[in-house]
Design an enzyme around this catalytic site. Structure first.
Site, PDB file in Angstrom:
ATOM      1  N   THR A 391      54.749  42.523  33.897  1.00 19.77           N
ATOM      2  CA  THR A 391      54.135  42.403  32.584  1.00 19.77           C
ATOM      3  C   THR A 391      53.714  43.796  32.178  1.00 19.77           C
ATOM      4  OG1 THR A 391      53.397  40.228  33.168  1.00 19.77           O
ATOM      5  CG2 THR A 391      52.131  41.315  31.452  1.00 19.77           C
ATOM      6  N   GLY A 483      50.227  41.887  36.270  1.00 19.09           N
ATOM      7  CA  GLY A 483      49.930  41.549  37.661  1.00 19.09           C
ATOM      8  C   GLY A 483      49.737  40.068  37.909  1.00 19.09           C
TER       9      GLY A 483
HETATM   10  O1  DON Z   1      51.540  35.079  31.906  1.00 18.47           O
HETATM   11  C1  DON Z   1      51.350  35.344  33.085  1.00 18.47           C
HETATM   12  O2  DON Z   1      50.290  35.194  33.638  1.00 18.47           O
HETATM   13  C2  DON Z   1      52.488  35.943  33.893  1.00 18.47           C
HETATM   14  N1  DON Z   1      53.733  35.573  33.313  1.00 18.47           N
HETATM   15  C3  DON Z   1      52.303  37.418  33.956  1.00 18.47           C
HETATM   16  C4  DON Z   1      53.352  38.104  34.779  1.00 18.47           C
HETATM   17  C5  DON Z   1      52.934  39.417  35.277  1.00 18.47           C
HETATM   18  O3  DON Z   1      51.874  39.892  35.019  1.00 18.47           O
HETATM   19  C6  DON Z   1      53.879  40.098  36.176  1.00 18.47           C
HETATM   20  N2  DON Z   1      53.422  41.442  36.413  1.00 18.47           N
HETATM   21  N3  DON Z   1      53.366  42.086  37.348  1.00 18.47           N
END
Ligand code: DON
Length: 579
Positions: A391, A483
């Site tokens: 993300t 994260g």
């Molecule tokens: O929306 C969420 O909580 C997840 N899809 C976020 C994914 C994420 O932060 C991956 N990063 N490292």
């Protein structure tokens, strides 16, 4: 510019020119010509800087510089946010995106709050058991890999909703991204490594080869040209929302779905709608915190945790000591237990937000906290409120007093690793954020139940936590991080670092982190976490696991002299810009 850079640039420019002549798409570089201070072929990471007027912090130096330039030429923090989002889709394909979704939290100079939910939704053909086999067992790859893992992308619609608060024409905000895609940008070591590590998956899960797979082995300094992505961005520039959700782009997405067994249809794309959500607000030690509401769990979680620890003098306990970590972890355990049980898309599930963050409920939840004692997730279950790694985060602030915190994602690194043939962008694997089966962990180890089951049109529960803080009703902090499930904990710890431990924003962001998410009943710590605290936690019965690094937190804080202190996380290429 030294001779080597000049040579590299000359050969890069020549190659770009040849590519463009060959494809017949020569157009003037409007944005980069007007902004010669930004060189896509030669740039460096700036981790920390103070500015008088406006600042941006994001996962990539070029995206941050683009945002700063947009504000310098008359745009506000919302204009900058839009330009940064599109630029990240080009220069940070692991997480920056047009094929994913996210949450934009803004505060206008007059104090008005704006929460735009551009989270992906489940396609109309999605159903509760779509990731189970005939025996009812979860097929966990299916919600992670290739077209079946994609929710309907929300990012482009989210940016058009954000545009209502911006000043410059949308076409101008897309222009830097278009030029970065068309004329190329130089890869950093981390970006090159990321592309190499996913090459096999890109080829496996996509119908065709693409710009991202055009080289066997990328290295730092290589130039990445993305002509198909440039063409997609141009369709958006020309036709607005219809340039993505209808016409050629929609056709290409659906074609990719058909190739790879996905279920998104043209109607799904055309029907996608972002939603305005009322932000969650609470006070913590004289600070006013504003954060995102469901379908992100992040806002409720940080509100609960910060209220749980507010009665304690954390500064006195010391930073990352057994005493402070014991307290903060026990708050994490309780909030994350509630996440699994009570949180989901509020349009489909009655999320008892007000009760979950109420002072009485939070106090009740901490009643059985015993300082110095390790709790247990077998004993601490979700409460009963009265009512029924990729993300990316970026922050912008301008001189008028507008501020934006925006977290956006494809979910996993490079999403489902499907690059839409002919359109040049990656799709998300956000369907994995649903609970595919009660009790079966998703890629972040999070479990859930009915509240977060798959249903057509529903948004999957998120942990993204874009957050703003005001002090005496004036802009103070904008912060957030990627994260997965660690995000709310990162923001919680980051704010405690600033408010209780009086760290600068850079120190707060770089400081060593810990994470507990109820289940698994375990404290994860970063590798540089103090050894004495690890031993003290273990001695009291906690399971402690060292885990590389989590998150890439980016934030801006206005200090007492009115300067905008921008900070990018040491953990990535995160970089600041401003003026
Ligand atoms: O929306 C969420 O909580 C997840 N899809 C976020 C994914 C994420 O932060 C991956 N990063 N490292």
């Amino acid at each position: 510019m030294n001779r080597m850079h000049l040579k590299v640039q000359l050969s890069v420019t020549l190659t770009a020119l040849l590519v463009l002549l060959a494809t017949g798409t020569v157009q003037a570089q409007k944005f980069f010509k007007a902004n010669p201070q930004i060189n896509p072929y030669n740039f460096s990471v700036v981790k920390e800087q103070s500015y008088n007027n406006a600042a941006v912090t994001s996962a990539h130096p070029l995206a941050s510089m683009v945002g700063a330039a947009i504000m310098q030429q008359g745009g506000n923090a919302f204009d900058a946010a839009i330009a940064v989002q599109f630029a990240l889709a080009v220069v940070h394909p692991a997480a920056g995106n047009i094929g994913g979704g996210g949450f934009m939290l803004g505060r206008k100079a007059d104090g008005t709050l704006i929460g735009i939910d551009y989270r992906e939704t489940a396609p109309a053909k999605a159903h509760r058991d779509m990731y189970l086999d005939a025996k009812g067992e979860a097929i966990t790859e299916k919600s992670k890999d290739g077209p079946p893992a994609s929710g309907i992308p929300g990012s482009v619609a989210g940016m058009f909703s954000t545009h209502a608060f911006a000043k410059l024409p949308m076409a101008d905000l897309l222009e830097p991204a278009i030029e970065l895609a068309e004329f190329g940008h130089v890869l950093t070591e981390k970006e090159a490594g990321g592309l190499n590590s996913q090459r096999a998956d890109f080829l496996k899960y996509s119908a065709a080869a693409s710009a991202l797979t055009s080289k066997e082995k990328w290295k730092a300094g290589d130039t990445l040209y993305q002509p198909e992505l440039a063409a997609t961005l141009k369709r958006i520039q020309k036709n607005g929302l219809a340039g993505f959700y209808e016409g050629k782009t929609a056709e290409l997405i659906v074609k990719e779905m058909q190739y790879g067994g996905g279920i998104i249809t043209k109607a799904d794309l055309k029907n996608y709608q972002p939603k305005f959500r009322k932000p969650i607000e609470f006070d913590y030690k004289n600070h006013h915190v504003i954060t995102f509401a469901p379908p992100s769990s992040g806002g409720i979680i940080i509100a609960q945790m910060m209220k749980m620890i507010a009665p304690f003098d954390i500064a006195k306990m010391g930073f990352n000591t057994f005493e402070s970590v014991n307290l903060m972890v026990e708050a994490q355990r309780r909030a994350y237990a509630d996440r699994a049980e009570h949180m989901g898309d509020p349009d489909f599930w009655k999320v008892p937000t007000a009760s979950l963050v109420s002072d009485e409920y939070v106090k009740e939840r901490m009643k059985d906290f015993q300082p110095g004692v390790a709790g247990s997730s077998k004993i601490t279950l979700a409460g009963v409120p009265k009512e029924t790694e990729q993300t990316t985060h970026f922050s912008t602030m301008d001189k008028e007093g507008n501020m934006v915190a925006n977290t956006t994602t494809l979910n996993g690194s490079y999403g489902n690793r499907t690059i839409v043939a002919g359109a040049g962008f990656l799709l998300n694997n956000e369907m994995d954020d649903f609970s595919v089966k009660p009790g079966v962990p998703n890629m972040f180890g999070a479990i859930g139940g009915e509240a977060n089951a798959v249903q057509p049109g529903k948004r999957m529960l998120s942990s993204m936590t874009p957050t703003l803080v005001t002090l005496n009703n004036k802009p103070y902090i904008t912060i957030g991080s990627p994260g997965g499930t660690t995000i709310p904990n990162q923001v919680y710890e980051g704010l405690v670092n600033i408010i209780d431990y009086k760290m600068t924003i850079k120190q707060a962001i770089d400081a060593s982190r810990f994470h507990h998410q109820w289940i698994p009943d375990r404290v994860d710590v970063e590798s540089d976490f103090p050894e004495a605290t690890i031993q003290a936690l273990k001695a009291k019965g906690y399971t402690v696991t060292k885990r590389g690094r989590f998150g890439r937190m980016d934030g801006i804080l206005i200090n007492e002299t009115g300067k905008l202190e921008a900070a990018g996380d040491k953990r990535g290429d995160d970089s600041v810009a401003g003026y």
